[in-house]
Design a protein around this motif. Sequence first.
Motif, short mmCIF file in Angstrom:
data_model
loop_
_atom_site.label_atom_id
_atom_site.label_comp_id
_atom_site.label_asym_id
_atom_site.label_seq_id
_atom_site.Cartn_x
_atom_site.Cartn_y
_atom_site.Cartn_z
N TRP A 147 0.85 -1.19 0.00
CA TRP A 147 0.00 0.00 0.00
C TRP A 147 0.89 1.25 0.00
CZ3 TRP A 147 -4.28 -0.86 4.31
CH2 TRP A 147 -5.03 -1.99 3.97
N TRP A 148 0.39 2.30 -0.64
CA TRP A 148 1.10 3.58 -0.63
C TRP A 148 0.22 4.67 -0.02
CZ3 TRP A 148 4.55 4.99 -5.43
CH2 TRP A 148 5.55 4.02 -5.57
N PHE A 149 0.86 5.50 0.78
CA PHE A 149 0.18 6.66 1.36
C PHE A 149 1.02 7.91 1.09
CE2 PHE A 149 -1.55 3.22 3.78
CZ PHE A 149 -2.83 3.60 4.10
N THR A 150 0.37 9.06 0.99
CA THR A 150 1.14 10.29 1.06
C THR A 150 0.99 10.85 2.47
OG1 THR A 150 -0.73 11.59 0.29
CG2 THR A 150 0.89 10.92 -1.36
N ILE A 151 2.04 11.50 2.90
CA ILE A 151 2.03 12.01 4.27
C ILE A 151 2.63 13.41 4.26
CG2 ILE A 151 4.15 10.67 4.65
CD1 ILE A 151 3.44 10.49 7.56
N GLU A 152 1.94 14.35 4.88
CA GLU A 152 2.51 15.69 5.03
C GLU A 152 2.26 16.15 6.45
OE1 GLU A 152 0.43 18.49 2.40
OE2 GLU A 152 -1.05 16.93 2.09
N VAL A 153 3.15 17.02 6.91
CA VAL A 153 3.06 17.48 8.29
C VAL A 153 2.23 18.75 8.31
CG1 VAL A 153 4.36 18.11 10.33
CG2 VAL A 153 5.32 16.51 8.69
N MET A 154 1.20 18.74 9.12
CA MET A 154 0.32 19.90 9.18
C MET A 154 0.88 20.91 10.18
SD MET A 154 -1.46 18.44 7.05
CE MET A 154 -2.70 19.65 6.70
N GLY A 155 0.57 22.17 9.96
CA GLY A 155 0.97 23.23 10.89
C GLY A 155 2.45 23.56 10.79
N GLU A 156 2.94 24.24 11.83
CA GLU A 156 4.33 24.70 11.85
C GLU A 156 5.29 23.53 11.96
OE1 GLU A 156 5.95 28.08 12.82
OE2 GLU A 156 4.36 28.76 11.45
N SER A 157 6.16 23.40 11.00
CA SER A 157 7.18 22.36 11.12
C SER A 157 8.27 22.61 10.10
CB SER A 157 6.60 20.96 10.91
OG SER A 157 6.54 20.69 9.53
N LEU A 158 9.35 21.82 10.20
CA LEU A 158 10.45 21.97 9.25
C LEU A 158 10.07 21.45 7.87
CD1 LEU A 158 13.35 20.73 11.56
CD2 LEU A 158 12.81 23.09 10.96
N TYR A 159 8.98 20.72 7.80
CA TYR A 159 8.62 20.06 6.54
C TYR A 159 7.42 20.71 5.86
CZ TYR A 159 11.71 16.57 8.54
OH TYR A 159 12.79 15.93 9.10
N GLN A 160 7.24 22.00 6.10
CA GLN A 160 6.11 22.69 5.51
C GLN A 160 6.11 22.56 3.98
OE1 GLN A 160 5.74 26.06 7.87
NE2 GLN A 160 3.55 25.67 8.01
N ASP A 161 4.95 22.31 3.43
CA ASP A 161 4.75 22.20 1.99
C ASP A 161 5.51 21.03 1.36
OD1 ASP A 161 3.19 24.47 2.14
OD2 ASP A 161 4.96 25.78 1.93
N GLU A 162 5.99 20.12 2.18
CA GLU A 162 6.63 18.92 1.61
C GLU A 162 5.67 17.75 1.74
OE1 GLU A 162 10.99 18.22 2.21
OE2 GLU A 162 10.69 19.72 3.77
N LYS A 163 5.69 16.91 0.73
CA LYS A 163 4.80 15.76 0.72
C LYS A 163 5.63 14.50 0.45
CE LYS A 163 0.03 15.23 -0.79
NZ LYS A 163 -0.96 15.75 -1.74
N PHE A 164 5.49 13.50 1.30
CA PHE A 164 6.29 12.29 1.14
C PHE A 164 5.38 11.10 0.88
CE2 PHE A 164 8.19 15.12 4.32
CZ PHE A 164 9.34 15.49 3.62
#
Lengths: 153, 386
Positions: free
Chosen positions: A36-53
């Motif tokens: 299975w594949w999922f996309t995961i992004e961190v919501m709110g303030e973080s170092l990974y803003q606007d990044e999608k893995f």
Amino acid sequence: MSSISARRLAKELAEIHSEGCPVGINLVKADDFTCWWFTIEVMGESLYQDEKFTLQFRFDSGYPISSPAVQFVVTDGKQAPIHPHVYSNGHICASILGNEWSPVLSVVAVCVTLQSMLASCKEKQRPVDNDRYIRHAPDNPKKTQFHYDDDTV
Amino acid sequence: MTGFSDKRLDKLMNDIQDPLDFPENTAAPGLRSLDTALRCPICSEFFEGPVTLICGHCFCSLCIRTFLGTKQECPTCRRTDVNEGHLRVNPVMEETVLSWQNSRSFILQLLKVGESRQNGVHGSKKRRKIDDSDSDLDAERIGSSSGRGARDDDSDDSTVKISEVGETELHTPKPNDFVPCPVCSKRVLLKDINIHIDNGCKEKADPSSSKSQWAGILGTKSQTAKSTKRKGKEVVSSDDEDLPLPKKSYGTLKDKAIKELLSEHNLPTTGDRNTLIARHQQWVIIYNANRDKSSKQRKSIEILRQELKQWESRQKGKSKTEISDATTYQREQKSEFERLVNAARPKKTTPSSLSPVPQVRSVHVSFHKDDNTIVLDSEEETPRIS
């Protein structure tokens, strides 16, 4: 005959389809009960803003007694997040994927844990031994025996 | 949408019942969480042979026994001082689950009817629910006719039914009435109850039974129909006394002894030592898990043997794919191969073996400077601290 693992995964999938995933997590594909594949992004303030893995789950017939093999997808231009516990080949050093796996956990629970692992990151950097690890890393991260000493994650 | 799609996945998805069959809490308070609460957190199915650990967490016997074989920990609360010896059967939970399974489709049907009355829509799903309920009602009928009587012998079967239909609570039992034994809840004549309990609930100790027992011991064939009935009952009671299979320490056993253990249960004795051990281990799990069910829910030994066979064929498939993955295996073992090659040629490589390079390759060890995370991808425990 449907095995325990297939039935359990079917239930998890049914729940994802009808209830949806938590915020920031989306199902990409689940065509069978092996990958299975999922996309995961961190919501709110973080170092990974606007990044999608993209996260990949691989299941064997022992699921949920045995843990799924979870890693970030690093092909087709996809990148693993830069994080002290994530190797550049996508492998993740997280205890719940190894010796602290429990069969009461679920795919969504793992996604949420990894999401919060990224969210709590204070400094974007690769693991110190990244280069050495990826040179010899097995294809399946479950074959790596990680040692987990960092309780902050 | 009819559920007759030829896709395996779709078929499985339609086949599966889960708490989502019930509407959300606002529409039907508590039903969804009730359906969740009666399911094993490991397999997400309704509890089958529910057992409880010392922390109070409940699982299917088969699920938790399989898990404890890999790790001695409660999956829910991670309590680590637990083992198979702590498992206690939870007959109340089993009864609750069975009752809920019986009423489940009926309740779903009621909900559906109420819903369609409200908006006048007949969904395609309704058909399925009604079908389900039909089959479940059948199961219930079978359950009620064979279930209750299963523990009692034939002679008092009719008595049980009559006393259940009539008022059981309020009249004082007379010496010739059947009363439930306070220990095993089997129905016994009141005048015999003390003898029954004194005998450890094994047998209603009326003279005829002891006579037939003596007849059995002395080898005299008793010809009355009564005595054959007694024999049948004895089989049932000895079933109840079946002990769980103990875990064996296979290290101390020779191959022959393990084969004997297997043939005791009419299991195949083919394969190498590891196969034999794995087969017996799994058999102990399956057998003991079946024992944790109430007697009327248990499967026959023959079915258990089939389950073991299925398990074994699945295991075979698994190990085959592992071996067929040759490139991964090669890559994985590369360092080990190199180490062996180096070790086999001590004279030529003496200077280089002193250098750190081969050591690094023998075991992939590394440290995270900040959090002391070591990464190994070999079983060896010789981390090189750099």
